[in-house]
Scaffold this active site. Sequence first.
Site, PDB file in Angstrom:
ATOM      1  N   CYS A   1       0.848  -1.190   0.000  1.00 29.17           N
ATOM      2  CA  CYS A   1       0.000   0.000   0.000  1.00 29.17           C
ATOM      3  C   CYS A   1       0.883   1.240   0.000  1.00 29.17           C
ATOM      4  O   CYS A   1       1.785   1.368   0.832  1.00 29.17           O
ATOM      5  CB  CYS A   1      -0.896  -0.013   1.235  1.00 29.17           C
TER       6      CYS A   1
ATOM      7  N   CYS B   1       0.283   3.211   3.601  1.00 31.70           N
ATOM      8  CA  CYS B   1       0.736   2.740   4.921  1.00 31.70           C
ATOM      9  C   CYS B   1       1.800   1.662   4.891  1.00 31.70           C
ATOM     10  O   CYS B   1       2.346   1.300   5.934  1.00 31.70           O
ATOM     11  CB  CYS B   1      -0.455   2.265   5.743  1.00 31.70           C
TER      12      CYS B   1
ATOM     13  N   CYS C   1      -7.315  -1.073   1.354  1.00 26.11           N
ATOM     14  CA  CYS C   1      -6.284  -1.562   2.255  1.00 26.11           C
ATOM     15  C   CYS C   1      -6.933  -1.765   3.621  1.00 26.11           C
ATOM     16  O   CYS C   1      -7.558  -0.855   4.161  1.00 26.11           O
ATOM     17  CB  CYS C   1      -5.141  -0.548   2.354  1.00 26.11           C
TER      18      CYS C   1
ATOM     19  N   CYS D   1      -5.363   0.853   6.358  1.00 21.78           N
ATOM     20  CA  CYS D   1      -5.566   2.313   6.347  1.00 21.78           C
ATOM     21  C   CYS D   1      -6.774   2.762   5.535  1.00 21.78           C
ATOM     22  O   CYS D   1      -6.998   3.954   5.381  1.00 21.78           O
ATOM     23  CB  CYS D   1      -4.310   3.023   5.854  1.00 21.78           C
TER      24      CYS D   1
ATOM     25  N   CYS E   1      -9.010  -5.405 -10.041  1.00 24.65           N
ATOM     26  CA  CYS E   1      -8.663  -4.315 -10.951  1.00 24.65           C
ATOM     27  C   CYS E   1      -8.187  -3.158 -10.068  1.00 24.65           C
ATOM     28  O   CYS E   1      -8.983  -2.502  -9.402  1.00 24.65           O
ATOM     29  CB  CYS E   1      -9.892  -3.929 -11.763  1.00 24.65           C
TER      30      CYS E   1
END
Length: 198
Positions: A82, A85, A131, A134, A156
């Site tokens: 991510c 984070c 995510c 976060c 996607c």
Amino acid sequence: MKLRLALLSALAAAFCIAQAEDKPKTDTSKPMSKPEIVKSESDWQKMLTPEQFQVTRMRGTEPKNGAAYEEFEKQGEGTYYCVCCGAELFTSKEKFHSGCGWPSFYDTSKAKGVLEKVDNSHGWHRIETVCKRCDAHLGHVFDGEGFKTPTDRRFCINGVALKFVPKGGEPPKLLEVSSAAVQEKKSEVNKEGGVQKK
């Protein structure tokens, strides 16, 4: 005539049950847990590029076949984290070329850092991927499109939401949890351990 109606009713019921079983197995009955990492809009803007902020925090979409996608297509073995984070999301093992113009994966990594939630925006019923740590918007997941992958799913994903680290590279440092509740708990633990914060 009655027999024909009974048979048609039974067929219709069987069809409805089969359709319901084909729907994604996303549990929407449980309340969504709050993400570990919570920051203000201005704090996110300070750490992200304008495009990353627009996609991950404002739930935007990067351009199809854009620069991030071109970069994604060139990347070899490695792990995708991510961009907000540092949580692990996908690996190159789950990556595949779908031809849609955005990064595609058929599954998440073993770290299970991706959360799926219902998205009824824009008049569509879709499953959004975020995510888990976060709540950064990553993209959407689609089922049953006929791709010859182990899951027949297509995550996607917006390329700007990902940080790629080549195999053997140093993973990004996880963004520290800094909510008031966590800070309070840290203070309690420090006091119990005899550590006074200066």
